[in-house]
Design an enzyme around this catalytic site. Sequence first.
Site, short mmCIF file in Angstrom:
data_model
loop_
_atom_site.label_atom_id
_atom_site.label_comp_id
_atom_site.label_asym_id
_atom_site.label_seq_id
_atom_site.Cartn_x
_atom_site.Cartn_y
_atom_site.Cartn_z
N ASN A 243 0.68 -1.18 0.06
CA ASN A 243 -0.03 0.05 0.00
C ASN A 243 0.72 1.38 0.02
OD1 ASN A 243 0.43 -1.05 2.62
ND2 ASN A 243 -1.13 0.40 3.44
N GLU B 34 0.31 5.16 0.35
CA GLU B 34 -0.50 6.13 1.06
C GLU B 34 -0.02 7.78 0.61
OE1 GLU B 34 -0.99 5.24 5.05
OE2 GLU B 34 -2.18 3.59 4.67
N CYS C 32 -4.17 0.83 -2.44
CA CYS C 32 -4.06 -0.31 -1.91
C CYS C 32 -3.06 -1.16 -2.59
CB CYS C 32 -5.41 -1.31 -2.27
SG CYS C 32 -6.60 -0.36 -1.22
N GLU D 111 -3.06 -4.30 -3.45
CA GLU D 111 -3.52 -5.35 -4.52
C GLU D 111 -3.44 -4.35 -6.05
OE1 GLU D 111 -4.86 -4.71 -1.44
OE2 GLU D 111 -6.24 -6.09 -1.02
N CYS E 247 -10.56 -4.42 -0.64
CA CYS E 247 -11.60 -3.50 -0.60
C CYS E 247 -12.46 -3.75 -1.75
CB CYS E 247 -11.08 -1.99 -0.55
SG CYS E 247 -10.42 -1.51 -1.81
N CYS F 233 -10.74 -2.67 -5.03
CA CYS F 233 -9.82 -3.58 -5.65
C CYS F 233 -10.51 -4.64 -6.20
CB CYS F 233 -8.77 -4.25 -4.44
SG CYS F 233 -7.60 -3.04 -3.76
N1 THU Z 1 -5.24 -1.61 2.19
C1 THU Z 1 -4.77 -2.32 1.27
O1 THU Z 1 -3.70 -2.09 0.77
N2 THU Z 1 -5.45 -3.56 0.91
C2 THU Z 1 -6.65 -3.85 1.27
O2 THU Z 1 -7.37 -5.01 0.91
C3 THU Z 1 -7.18 -3.15 2.52
C4 THU Z 1 -6.48 -1.70 2.75
C5 THU Z 1 -4.56 -0.30 2.84
C6 THU Z 1 -4.88 0.72 2.18
C7 THU Z 1 -4.49 1.74 3.30
O3 THU Z 1 -3.17 2.22 2.90
C8 THU Z 1 -4.48 1.05 4.59
O4 THU Z 1 -4.55 -0.37 4.15
C9 THU Z 1 -5.71 1.09 5.36
O5 THU Z 1 -6.80 1.28 4.86
#
Ligand code: THU
Length: 161
Positions: free
Chosen positions: A64, A66, A75, A77, A114, A117
């Site tokens: 991930n 940010e 995310c 994925e 999520c 994704c």
């Molecule tokens: N996140 C992912 O990378 N993948 C997921 O399946 C769920 C959420 C990340 C997004 C964000 O950087 C952090 O997790 C919190 O939501």
Amino acid sequence: MTKNEKYIQFPYREYTSTAQLNQQEEKLIELAVEASFMAYNPYSKFNVGAALLLDNGKIITGNNQENAAYPSGLCAERVALFYASSQYPEAAVRILAVVATKNRQVIDMPVPPCGSCRQVFIEWENRFKKPFAVIMAGKEKIIKVEKAEWLMPFSFQSDFL
Ligand code: THU
């Protein structure tokens, strides 16, 4: 059941240890764990890693990423899928593994992708006309779904337009 009421069901497998998976699946989880350590996550501090196996045999990982403007982040994925597509636009995805870690340890429960994704997974399945498996790995429980589309019934499809 009332008249007109319908139900959607899909199969999935549940495991309690990565030892119950095959070597390739175990490897993907291991690489997803390593990728999670390199996440850029100063806001959530939540480490997510994804690893995907392409049908050309390559494995691509992501984590991930940010941003101060939260929705601009992405995310793990989708980082992995978009990078894979940018490098190997002809390659279909066979398996995608996703994990979350805390203090360098895999968290107990699997992390379900999520909704955004999931919509992207479906785009890939439609694009290559091939389903791919999603493995969500936690320390205590691992879930494997054979077709990503099962994770999102009633997804948006551009042929509605
Ligand atoms: N996140 C992912 O990378 N993948 C997921 O399946 C769920 C959420 C990340 C997004 C964000 O950087 C952090 O997790 C919190 O939501």
